[in-house]
Write a protein that holds these residues in place. Structure first.
Motif, PDB file in Angstrom:
ATOM      1  N   PRO A  54      23.396  40.530  53.859  1.00 40.51           N
ATOM      2  CA  PRO A  54      23.082  40.137  52.468  1.00 40.51           C
ATOM      3  C   PRO A  54      22.406  38.771  52.360  1.00 40.51           C
ATOM      4  CG  PRO A  54      25.473  40.181  52.811  1.00 40.51           C
ATOM      5  CD  PRO A  54      24.850  40.628  54.087  1.00 40.51           C
ATOM      6  N   LYS A  55      22.383  38.013  53.452  1.00 39.57           N
ATOM      7  CA  LYS A  55      21.638  36.739  53.416  1.00 39.57           C
ATOM      8  C   LYS A  55      20.161  37.019  53.657  1.00 39.57           C
ATOM      9  CE  LYS A  55      25.635  34.184  54.974  1.00 39.57           C
ATOM     10  NZ  LYS A  55      26.390  34.172  56.209  1.00 39.57           N
ATOM     11  N   TRP A  56      19.893  37.890  54.641  1.00 34.18           N
ATOM     12  CA  TRP A  56      18.487  38.279  54.872  1.00 34.18           C
ATOM     13  C   TRP A  56      17.938  38.980  53.612  1.00 34.18           C
ATOM     14  CZ3 TRP A  56      17.036  43.456  57.485  1.00 34.18           C
ATOM     15  CH2 TRP A  56      15.630  43.603  57.470  1.00 34.18           C
ATOM     16  N   ARG A  57      18.596  40.030  53.204  1.00 34.46           N
ATOM     17  CA  ARG A  57      18.142  40.805  52.035  1.00 34.46           C
ATOM     18  C   ARG A  57      18.858  40.213  50.823  1.00 34.46           C
ATOM     19  NH1 ARG A  57      16.216  45.777  55.144  1.00 34.46           N
ATOM     20  NH2 ARG A  57      15.432  46.618  53.194  1.00 34.46           N
ATOM     21  N   GLN A  60      29.913  52.448  46.118  1.00 32.57           N
ATOM     22  CA  GLN A  60      30.241  51.462  47.159  1.00 32.57           C
ATOM     23  C   GLN A  60      30.010  50.031  46.674  1.00 32.57           C
ATOM     24  OE1 GLN A  60      28.259  54.068  47.399  1.00 32.57           O
ATOM     25  NE2 GLN A  60      26.557  53.838  48.835  1.00 32.57           N
ATOM     26  N   HIS A  61      28.951  49.811  45.879  1.00 31.31           N
ATOM     27  CA  HIS A  61      28.747  48.459  45.345  1.00 31.31           C
ATOM     28  C   HIS A  61      29.783  48.124  44.272  1.00 31.31           C
ATOM     29  CE1 HIS A  61      24.611  49.167  47.058  1.00 31.31           C
ATOM     30  NE2 HIS A  61      24.857  47.951  47.509  1.00 31.31           N
ATOM     31  N   LEU A  62      30.336  49.148  43.639  1.00 27.44           N
ATOM     32  CA  LEU A  62      31.361  48.906  42.612  1.00 27.44           C
ATOM     33  C   LEU A  62      32.760  48.809  43.210  1.00 27.44           C
ATOM     34  CD1 LEU A  62      30.115  51.415  39.854  1.00 27.44           C
ATOM     35  CD2 LEU A  62      30.107  48.908  39.686  1.00 27.44           C
ATOM     36  N   THR A  63      32.899  49.147  44.488  1.00 19.84           N
ATOM     37  CA  THR A  63      34.237  49.242  45.092  1.00 19.84           C
ATOM     38  C   THR A  63      34.425  48.246  46.239  1.00 19.84           C
ATOM     39  OG1 THR A  63      34.179  51.608  44.558  1.00 19.84           O
ATOM     40  CG2 THR A  63      35.900  50.883  46.069  1.00 19.84           C
ATOM     41  N   LEU A  64      33.408  48.126  47.100  1.00 19.61           N
ATOM     42  CA  LEU A  64      33.493  47.209  48.241  1.00 19.61           C
ATOM     43  C   LEU A  64      32.840  45.879  47.861  1.00 19.61           C
ATOM     44  CD1 LEU A  64      32.279  49.714  51.008  1.00 19.61           C
ATOM     45  CD2 LEU A  64      34.647  49.195  50.357  1.00 19.61           C
ATOM     46  N   PHE A  65      33.169  44.820  48.598  1.00 21.15           N
ATOM     47  CA  PHE A  65      32.513  43.520  48.338  1.00 21.15           C
ATOM     48  C   PHE A  65      32.511  42.696  49.621  1.00 21.15           C
ATOM     49  CE2 PHE A  65      36.971  43.288  47.360  1.00 21.15           C
ATOM     50  CZ  PHE A  65      37.377  42.125  47.985  1.00 21.15           C
ATOM     51  N   ALA A  66      31.571  41.751  49.658  1.00 20.28           N
ATOM     52  CA  ALA A  66      31.431  40.872  50.825  1.00 20.28           C
ATOM     53  C   ALA A  66      32.261  39.594  50.607  1.00 20.28           C
ATOM     54  CB  ALA A  66      29.955  40.494  50.998  1.00 20.28           C
ATOM     55  N   PRO A  67      32.778  38.975  51.671  1.00 16.17           N
ATOM     56  CA  PRO A  67      32.615  39.351  53.076  1.00 16.17           C
ATOM     57  C   PRO A  67      33.631  40.393  53.548  1.00 16.17           C
ATOM     58  CG  PRO A  67      33.798  37.275  52.935  1.00 16.17           C
ATOM     59  CD  PRO A  67      33.482  37.671  51.532  1.00 16.17           C
ATOM     60  N   SER A  92      25.053  38.407  62.740  1.00 15.33           N
ATOM     61  CA  SER A  92      25.995  39.528  62.609  1.00 15.33           C
ATOM     62  C   SER A  92      25.729  40.220  61.285  1.00 15.33           C
ATOM     63  CB  SER A  92      27.441  39.039  62.647  1.00 15.33           C
ATOM     64  OG  SER A  92      27.812  38.592  61.359  1.00 15.33           O
ATOM     65  N   VAL A  93      26.437  41.317  61.076  1.00 13.29           N
ATOM     66  CA  VAL A  93      26.220  42.081  59.843  1.00 13.29           C
ATOM     67  C   VAL A  93      26.569  41.243  58.605  1.00 13.29           C
ATOM     68  CG1 VAL A  93      28.505  43.188  59.814  1.00 13.29           C
ATOM     69  CG2 VAL A  93      26.527  44.372  58.807  1.00 13.29           C
ATOM     70  N   HIS A  94      27.353  40.185  58.786  1.00 19.78           N
ATOM     71  CA  HIS A  94      27.630  39.284  57.656  1.00 19.78           C
ATOM     72  C   HIS A  94      26.344  38.641  57.132  1.00 19.78           C
ATOM     73  CE1 HIS A  94      31.788  39.642  59.070  1.00 19.78           C
ATOM     74  NE2 HIS A  94      32.122  39.261  57.860  1.00 19.78           N
TER      75      HIS A  94
END
Ligand code: DOR
Length: 451
Positions: A214-217, A268-275, A209-211
């Protein structure tokens, strides 16, 4: 010129600017600005003169125009996602008066002919000023020194890892040729292609899944490429701009390499975060390099605060909702819109105390102008181009998809309320945006650079 008449008279603004002689000393003062033939003709505490148009900006901040140094406007070849007209409509609606557009179009922008073809599409279609990057590839590596000097070129862009489009430079001898051929600062997407390919098997899992993006890349995919390009740039003493840094490790590393590199982060990297972002947004949050966990986001903010980060760029990379939603990860394309929301999002961070307004001006006006050597932009001084963004630091508004001008028509920030909004954009003396909506004809021109 008789000082009784201006084409445009801006009244009662709270002006923020530095000067080209002392670019990092930002001053703030109340005043009026008279504009004649697209240039700033007078700046005074109060100007009482005739003008064709008077714009009262009482209670608003007046800055030089904000610049977004990383957008993908998809023209030619991918106009079902975006084009120069819709992309710049989004830019101007969000208070951006100049953009640097990326070369992963179709065909890629890698020759003089491709470049001038794009330039020919700007007149009467672009609502803000535009520059184009030239893409690096094996075939043009030896020509880059000439290509990077084409009028309107913001420099060379190189992809070290495959992303949208076919541009890729991975082979060591080609990388080395790119670094050696040319003198201007060049922009690099740092993901290690070998590692991306090695880890692709992760995507074979039937439950992928899209989760897993960030594991692949993963972190090392980014760090390895960043270290590799910095090493080469140190060897050949070439200035490099590292695009969309996403890991705390890269930020720590780059902090020690500021003599050779400039650094970009995206909102977006400064505002959103995983998961969280993948839980809520699914593949709408998919981009390259990926949005990562909170500790990485904290590392990026540390880089903003300690001066490692020079520029905030949006990496506006539209894909249609159908492309994002009707496919299953990993067949979904990477990228999200951003040029229209970059300034509201960053102003919201200002409002929340994450950075000062002057700091944001350095990241989105002064550093783009200084690092890429943009001509006659970035300062409210007599004789400069009359290109401005006006801002209401107190205005609160909710970002909505129906406001987004991109042909793709969506933003990952749909439904998010932010504080601090651009209220007016003025491009060479012409009002181009009022209340977050475009005004007047498309009058964007090519930006010029000292090369
Ligand atoms: O997510 C991304 N999308 N990253 C890139 O580097 C390219 C971009 C695009 O053009 O779609």
């Amino acid at each position: 010129m008789p000082n009784s008449t201006y084409d445009l008279l801006i009244k009662n603004a709270n002006i923020w600017t530095s000067t080209p002689e002392d670019p990092y000393k930002i001053k703030n003062f109340k005043g009026d600005v008279g504009v004649h033939q697209g240039k700033i003709a007078a700046i005074e505490p109060s100007i009482n003169a005739d003008a064709d148009e008077i714009l009262d900006l009482k209670g608003l901040e007046l800055c030089p125009g904000f610049i977004d140094t990383q957008v993908h406007f998809r023209e030619p070849g991918l106009e079902h996602k975006e084009d120069l007209h819709t992309g710049t409509l989004g830019a101007i609606s969000g208070g951006i008066t100049g953009v640097f557009e990326m070369p992963n179009t179709s065909p890629s922008t890698v020759t003089e002919k491709d470049f001038f073809h794009k330039v020919s599409r700007v007149k009467d279609r672009a609502h803000c000023d535009v520059a184009f990057y030239i893409g690096a590839c094996a075939e043009n590596a030896l020509d880059l020194e000439e290509l990077e000097r084409l009028p309107g070129c913001s420099g060379v862009k190189m992809f070290m890892g495959s992303s949208t489009g076919t541009l890729l430079v991975d082979e060591q001898t080609v990388l080395e040729t790119v670094v050696k051929s040319g003198r201007r600062r060049f922009a690099v997407h740092c993901e290690d292609e070998t590692r991306l390919n090695e880890r692709k098997a992760l995507l074979d899992n039937p439950n992928v899944s899209v989760h897993d993006h960030p594991k692949w890349r993963d972190e090392l995919t980014a760090l390895n490429a960043t270290q590799r390009i910095i090493e080469l740039c140190e060897k050949y003493n070439r200035s490099v701009h590292i695009l969309h840094v996403t890991t705390a490790q890269e930020m720590e590393f780059l902090k020690t390499k500021k003599n050779i590199c400039s650094v970009e982060c995206t909102p977006q990297h400064l505002t959103l975060f995983a998961p969280d972002c993948y839980d809520k947004l699914g593949t709408l949050a998919q981009m390259n390099p990926p949005i990562r966990t909170r500790p990485h986001q904290e590392g990026l903010w540390a880089g903003v605060h300690n001066g490692t980060v020079d520029i905030i760029g949006s990496d506006h990379a539209p894909h249609t909702l159908a492309e994002k939603r009707d496919n299953q990860y990993p067949k979904t394309p990477s990228g999200m819109t951003g040029v229209q929301t970059i300034l509201p999002l960053m102003l919201d961070h200002v409002s929340n105390g994450k950075l000062s307004f002057e700091h944001l001006m350095r990241l989105m006006i002064i550093n783009p102008v200084q690092l890429f050597k943009v001509k006659s932009r970035g300062y409210i001084t007599v004789g400069a181009e009359a290109t401005f963004t006006a801002i209401d630091l107190k205005k609160t508004r909710t970002i909505r998809n129906d406001w987004i001008k991109s042909r793709s028509g969506w933003t990952p920030f749909d439904g998010i309320e932010t504080t601090g909004w651009p209220t007016h954009a003025i491009v060479r003396g012409q009002l181009a945006m009022s209340d977050q909506e475009p005004v007047g004809p498309a009058q964007g021109q090519m930006l010029e650079f000292e090369v």
